[in-house]
Scaffold this motif. Structure first.
Motif, PDB file in Angstrom:
ATOM      1  N   MET A 197       0.824  -1.201   0.000  1.00 20.58           N
ATOM      2  CA  MET A 197       0.000   0.000   0.000  1.00 20.58           C
ATOM      3  C   MET A 197       0.862   1.256   0.000  1.00 20.58           C
ATOM      4  O   MET A 197       0.570   2.224  -0.725  1.00 20.58           O
ATOM      5  CB  MET A 197      -0.908   0.001   1.235  1.00 20.58           C
ATOM      6  N   VAL A 198       1.931   1.274   0.779  1.00 21.30           N
ATOM      7  CA  VAL A 198       2.804   2.450   0.851  1.00 21.30           C
ATOM      8  C   VAL A 198       3.416   2.753  -0.512  1.00 21.30           C
ATOM      9  O   VAL A 198       3.490   3.920  -0.940  1.00 21.30           O
ATOM     10  CB  VAL A 198       3.907   2.216   1.906  1.00 21.30           C
ATOM     11  N   ILE A 199       3.839   1.720  -1.230  1.00 22.41           N
ATOM     12  CA  ILE A 199       4.439   1.914  -2.556  1.00 22.41           C
ATOM     13  C   ILE A 199       3.399   2.436  -3.540  1.00 22.41           C
ATOM     14  O   ILE A 199       3.659   3.364  -4.322  1.00 22.41           O
ATOM     15  CB  ILE A 199       5.059   0.602  -3.053  1.00 22.41           C
ATOM     16  N   TYR A 200       2.199   1.866  -3.494  1.00 25.52           N
ATOM     17  CA  TYR A 200       1.143   2.310  -4.410  1.00 25.52           C
ATOM     18  C   TYR A 200       0.690   3.738  -4.090  1.00 25.52           C
ATOM     19  O   TYR A 200       0.393   4.523  -5.004  1.00 25.52           O
ATOM     20  CB  TYR A 200      -0.044   1.358  -4.346  1.00 25.52           C
ATOM     21  N   VAL A 201       0.625   4.089  -2.814  1.00 29.26           N
ATOM     22  CA  VAL A 201       0.239   5.452  -2.438  1.00 29.26           C
ATOM     23  C   VAL A 201       1.250   6.459  -2.978  1.00 29.26           C
ATOM     24  O   VAL A 201       0.881   7.513  -3.516  1.00 29.26           O
ATOM     25  CB  VAL A 201       0.115   5.572  -0.906  1.00 29.26           C
ATOM     26  N   ALA A 202       2.541   6.135  -2.832  1.00 22.10           N
ATOM     27  CA  ALA A 202       3.577   7.030  -3.360  1.00 22.10           C
ATOM     28  C   ALA A 202       3.443   7.202  -4.872  1.00 22.10           C
ATOM     29  O   ALA A 202       3.636   8.302  -5.402  1.00 22.10           O
ATOM     30  CB  ALA A 202       4.951   6.474  -3.015  1.00 22.10           C
ATOM     31  N   ALA A 203       3.090   6.125  -5.578  1.00 20.69           N
ATOM     32  CA  ALA A 203       2.914   6.212  -7.030  1.00 20.69           C
ATOM     33  C   ALA A 203       1.669   7.021  -7.391  1.00 20.69           C
ATOM     34  O   ALA A 203       1.689   7.834  -8.327  1.00 20.69           O
ATOM     35  CB  ALA A 203       2.830   4.813  -7.627  1.00 20.69           C
ATOM     36  N   LEU A 204       0.588   6.811  -6.654  1.00 21.26           N
ATOM     37  CA  LEU A 204      -0.663   7.530  -6.950  1.00 21.26           C
ATOM     38  C   LEU A 204      -0.515   9.028  -6.725  1.00 21.26           C
ATOM     39  O   LEU A 204      -1.146   9.834  -7.421  1.00 21.26           O
ATOM     40  CB  LEU A 204      -1.792   6.979  -6.084  1.00 21.26           C
ATOM     41  N   GLN A 205       0.300   9.414  -5.766  1.00 17.65           N
ATOM     42  CA  GLN A 205       0.487  10.839  -5.510  1.00 17.65           C
ATOM     43  C   GLN A 205       1.259  11.538  -6.633  1.00 17.65           C
ATOM     44  O   GLN A 205       1.254  12.758  -6.710  1.00 17.65           O
ATOM     45  CB  GLN A 205       1.211  11.025  -4.179  1.00 17.65           C
ATOM     46  N   GLY A 206       1.907  10.757  -7.481  1.00 19.41           N
ATOM     47  CA  GLY A 206       2.611  11.340  -8.611  1.00 19.41           C
ATOM     48  C   GLY A 206       1.763  11.459  -9.871  1.00 19.41           C
ATOM     49  O   GLY A 206       2.238  11.972 -10.892  1.00 19.41           O
ATOM     50  N   VAL A 207       0.525  10.987  -9.824  1.00 18.81           N
ATOM     51  CA  VAL A 207      -0.375  11.084 -10.977  1.00 18.81           C
ATOM     52  C   VAL A 207      -0.923  12.504 -11.073  1.00 18.81           C
ATOM     53  O   VAL A 207      -1.382  13.078 -10.078  1.00 18.81           O
ATOM     54  CB  VAL A 207      -1.528  10.062 -10.861  1.00 18.81           C
ATOM     55  N   ASP A 208      -0.894  13.060 -12.262  1.00 21.83           N
ATOM     56  CA  ASP A 208      -1.379  14.426 -12.493  1.00 21.83           C
ATOM     57  C   ASP A 208      -2.907  14.449 -12.388  1.00 21.83           C
ATOM     58  O   ASP A 208      -3.603  13.775 -13.148  1.00 21.83           O
ATOM     59  CB  ASP A 208      -0.931  14.905 -13.872  1.00 21.83           C
ATOM     60  N   ASN A 209      -3.420  15.217 -11.443  1.00 23.68           N
ATOM     61  CA  ASN A 209      -4.871  15.292 -11.249  1.00 23.68           C
ATOM     62  C   ASN A 209      -5.598  15.918 -12.434  1.00 23.68           C
ATOM     63  O   ASN A 209      -6.792  15.664 -12.644  1.00 23.68           O
ATOM     64  CB  ASN A 209      -5.190  16.097  -9.976  1.00 23.68           C
ATOM     65  N   SER A 210      -4.897  16.730 -13.216  1.00 24.85           N
ATOM     66  CA  SER A 210      -5.547  17.356 -14.371  1.00 24.85           C
ATOM     67  C   SER A 210      -5.975  16.308 -15.398  1.00 24.85           C
ATOM     68  O   SER A 210      -7.009  16.467 -16.066  1.00 24.85           O
ATOM     69  CB  SER A 210      -4.605  18.370 -15.015  1.00 24.85           C
ATOM     70  N   LEU A 211      -5.206  15.233 -15.518  1.00 30.08           N
ATOM     71  CA  LEU A 211      -5.583  14.149 -16.424  1.00 30.08           C
ATOM     72  C   LEU A 211      -6.870  13.478 -15.961  1.00 30.08           C
ATOM     73  O   LEU A 211      -7.757  13.175 -16.758  1.00 30.08           O
ATOM     74  CB  LEU A 211      -4.452  13.121 -16.515  1.00 30.08           C
ATOM     75  N   LEU A 212      -6.959  13.248 -14.658  1.00 25.92           N
ATOM     76  CA  LEU A 212      -8.146  12.607 -14.110  1.00 25.92           C
ATOM     77  C   LEU A 212      -9.371  13.514 -14.249  1.00 25.92           C
ATOM     78  O   LEU A 212     -10.468  13.043 -14.578  1.00 25.92           O
ATOM     79  CB  LEU A 212      -7.911  12.243 -12.635  1.00 25.92           C
ATOM     80  N   GLU A 213      -9.178  14.809 -13.995  1.00 29.26           N
ATOM     81  CA  GLU A 213     -10.294  15.746 -14.123  1.00 29.26           C
ATOM     82  C   GLU A 213     -10.776  15.840 -15.575  1.00 29.26           C
ATOM     83  O   GLU A 213     -11.980  15.895 -15.851  1.00 29.26           O
ATOM     84  CB  GLU A 213      -9.875  17.128 -13.616  1.00 29.26           C
ATOM     85  N   ALA A 214      -9.835  15.834 -16.495  1.00 30.81           N
ATOM     86  CA  ALA A 214     -10.203  15.884 -17.913  1.00 30.81           C
ATOM     87  C   ALA A 214     -10.979  14.633 -18.325  1.00 30.81           C
ATOM     88  O   ALA A 214     -11.954  14.715 -19.081  1.00 30.81           O
ATOM     89  CB  ALA A 214      -8.948  16.030 -18.770  1.00 30.81           C
ATOM     90  N   ALA A 215     -10.557  13.496 -17.800  1.00 33.25           N
ATOM     91  CA  ALA A 215     -11.258  12.253 -18.124  1.00 33.25           C
ATOM     92  C   ALA A 215     -12.657  12.245 -17.522  1.00 33.25           C
ATOM     93  O   ALA A 215     -13.614  11.764 -18.147  1.00 33.25           O
ATOM     94  CB  ALA A 215     -10.449  11.062 -17.605  1.00 33.25           C
ATOM     95  N   ARG A 216     -12.810  12.782 -16.323  1.00 26.04           N
ATOM     96  CA  ARG A 216     -14.143  12.848 -15.705  1.00 26.04           C
ATOM     97  C   ARG A 216     -15.066  13.772 -16.500  1.00 26.04           C
ATOM     98  O   ARG A 216     -16.255  13.489 -16.674  1.00 26.04           O
ATOM     99  CB  ARG A 216     -14.024  13.337 -14.263  1.00 26.04           C
ATOM    100  N   ILE A 217     -14.520  14.885 -16.984  1.00 23.26           N
ATOM    101  CA  ILE A 217     -15.318  15.810 -17.790  1.00 23.26           C
ATOM    102  C   ILE A 217     -15.793  15.124 -19.077  1.00 23.26           C
ATOM    103  O   ILE A 217     -16.913  15.347 -19.548  1.00 23.26           O
ATOM    104  CB  ILE A 217     -14.508  17.079 -18.112  1.00 23.26           C
ATOM    105  N   ASP A 218     -14.931  14.253 -19.627  1.00 20.57           N
ATOM    106  CA  ASP A 218     -15.291  13.523 -20.853  1.00 20.57           C
ATOM    107  C   ASP A 218     -16.255  12.375 -20.585  1.00 20.57           C
ATOM    108  O   ASP A 218     -16.642  11.676 -21.525  1.00 20.57           O
ATOM    109  CB  ASP A 218     -14.036  12.977 -21.528  1.00 20.57           C
ATOM    110  N   GLY A 219     -16.608  12.157 -19.307  1.00 22.30           N
ATOM    111  CA  GLY A 219     -17.594  11.136 -18.971  1.00 22.30           C
ATOM    112  C   GLY A 219     -17.024   9.793 -18.580  1.00 22.30           C
ATOM    113  O   GLY A 219     -17.753   8.795 -18.558  1.00 22.30           O
ATOM    114  N   ALA A 220     -15.734   9.713 -18.245  1.00 17.43           N
ATOM    115  CA  ALA A 220     -15.138   8.434 -17.856  1.00 17.43           C
ATOM    116  C   ALA A 220     -15.622   8.028 -16.472  1.00 17.43           C
ATOM    117  O   ALA A 220     -15.711   8.852 -15.558  1.00 17.43           O
ATOM    118  CB  ALA A 220     -13.609   8.543 -17.861  1.00 17.43           C
ATOM    119  N   SER A 221     -15.919   6.760 -16.318  1.00 17.50           N
ATOM    120  CA  SER A 221     -16.338   6.227 -15.023  1.00 17.50           C
ATOM    121  C   SER A 221     -15.113   5.981 -14.142  1.00 17.50           C
ATOM    122  O   SER A 221     -13.966   6.035 -14.602  1.00 17.50           O
ATOM    123  CB  SER A 221     -17.106   4.926 -15.216  1.00 17.50           C
ATOM    124  N   ASN A 222     -15.368   5.700 -12.866  1.00 15.08           N
ATOM    125  CA  ASN A 222     -14.262   5.422 -11.953  1.00 15.08           C
ATOM    126  C   ASN A 222     -13.475   4.189 -12.385  1.00 15.08           C
ATOM    127  O   ASN A 222     -12.247   4.144 -12.267  1.00 15.08           O
ATOM    128  CB  ASN A 222     -14.799   5.233 -10.530  1.00 15.08           C
TER     129      ASN A 222
END
Length: 317
Positions: A197-222
């Motif tokens: 979990m610690v390794i995955y959390v460190a990796a997830l914190q490096g993901v650009d939130n703008s990419l996720l927000e753009a995908a949500r705007i385009d209608g992507a599901s979780n």
């Protein structure tokens, strides 16, 4: 007006630069070498004494019939390896158990660890406390953890099953081959998932939130966000976690020893326990080291193939 220049006192700027800079450069070079030796030398010596030299000695003893005690070491060549491959069903049964355990433990541990990481990456007020709670089992030693869970399986589950009548708690968790296997998997996953979990959390914190927000705007599901964006972006973390869990699962010893001791009837005996018994209980050290060399080669092959496969996926992603 003509200026007289004395050749004896004149200096070539290039020559002067070489002389002035040449000596300090040599001094700096030796200073750097001594600095590196001071920092790396002790660690290198320690690594040689603890890892490399014992490994080479183990390779040598695998070709002998040494009992681990006697001063006489008899060279037997490939006799130990021939015996393992032709007349040692217990070793191959332990290999089959360890391989099945590795696949189950790796999948379950990484699924739980990744799930915890996704949960804690959200804006939860209690995420710091939950991180500590999820990681805490990894701090407990394997032997102690095994004895704790042995009490839970034998006494705790039996009491809950007697009070509630739920069949799940009435199973002979450590007394039957199938349930003992899953009991070890459960405890291993419970212990190691927090580390993943610690390794995955460190990796997830490096993901650009703008990419996720753009995908949500385009209608992507979780589910689409996780499978199509998050996982491809953190594939290096999966490479590390798979490597660690594969090596840890293959080398399981203390947890297996304290939970079942390899029973019932050696049905849950890991390779590490088989090698330990061969070398230190039956005093066949040469045969035990031969098994350990085979074990080392198999684990190296598994981990190398896994790293190459996941690294290839990283490049493709």
């Amino acid at each position: 007006m003509e200026t007289n220049v004395n050749p004896a006192t004149s200096q070539n700027p290039r020559t002067k630069t070489r002389i002035v800079e040449g000596v300090p450069r040599r001094k700096v070079k030796w200073k750097n070498i001594l600095t590196y030796a001071a920092f790396v030398g002790p660690a290198l010596i320690f690594f040689l004494v603890v890892q490399i030299i014992p490994f080479l000695m183990g390779v040598y003893y695998s070709f002998t019939s040494w009992n681990g005690v006697s001063s006489v070491v008899e060279w037997v060549g490939l006799a130990n390896y021939k015996k393992i491959f032709t007349n040692d069903d217990a070793f191959f049964n332990s290999f089959m158990f360890t391989t099945k355990f590795m696949f189950a433990a790796v999948i379950i541990s990484n699924l739980i660890g990744f799930g915890f990481a996704l949960l804690l990456n959200a804006a939860l007020k209690t995420r710091n406390i939950l991180r500590t709670v999820f990681f805490l089992p990894n701090v407990i030693g394997g032997l102690l953890l095994g004895f704790i869970w042995q009490f839970i399986f034998v006494k705790g589950f039996a009491s809950v099953g007697a009070m509630t009548g739920i069949p799940f708690f009435q199973l002979p968790w450590l007394g039957d081959e199938k349930t003992a296997f899953w009991g070890i998997v459960i405890v291993f996953a419970w212990q190691i998932s927090g580390y993943m979990m610690v390794i995955y959390v460190a990796a997830l914190q490096g993901v650009d939130n703008s990419l996720l927000e753009a995908a949500r705007i385009d209608g992507a599901s979780n589910f689409t966000l996780v499978t199509k964006i998050i996982i491809p972006l953190i594939l290096p973390a999966f490479t590390i976690c798979f490597f660690l869990t594969i090596s840890m699962a293959f080398k399981i010893f203390d947890l297996n020893l304290s939970l079942t001791g390899g029973g019932p009837f050696n049905s849950t005996q890991s390779v590490a326990i088989n090698i330990y018994q061969e070398a230190f209980q039956y005093n066949r050290y040469g045969l035990g080291t031969a098994k350990s060399i085979i074990f080392f080669v198999v684990v190296a092959i598994f981990t190398t193939v896994q790293v190459m496969a996941t690294k290839k996926r990283e490049v493709e992603a």
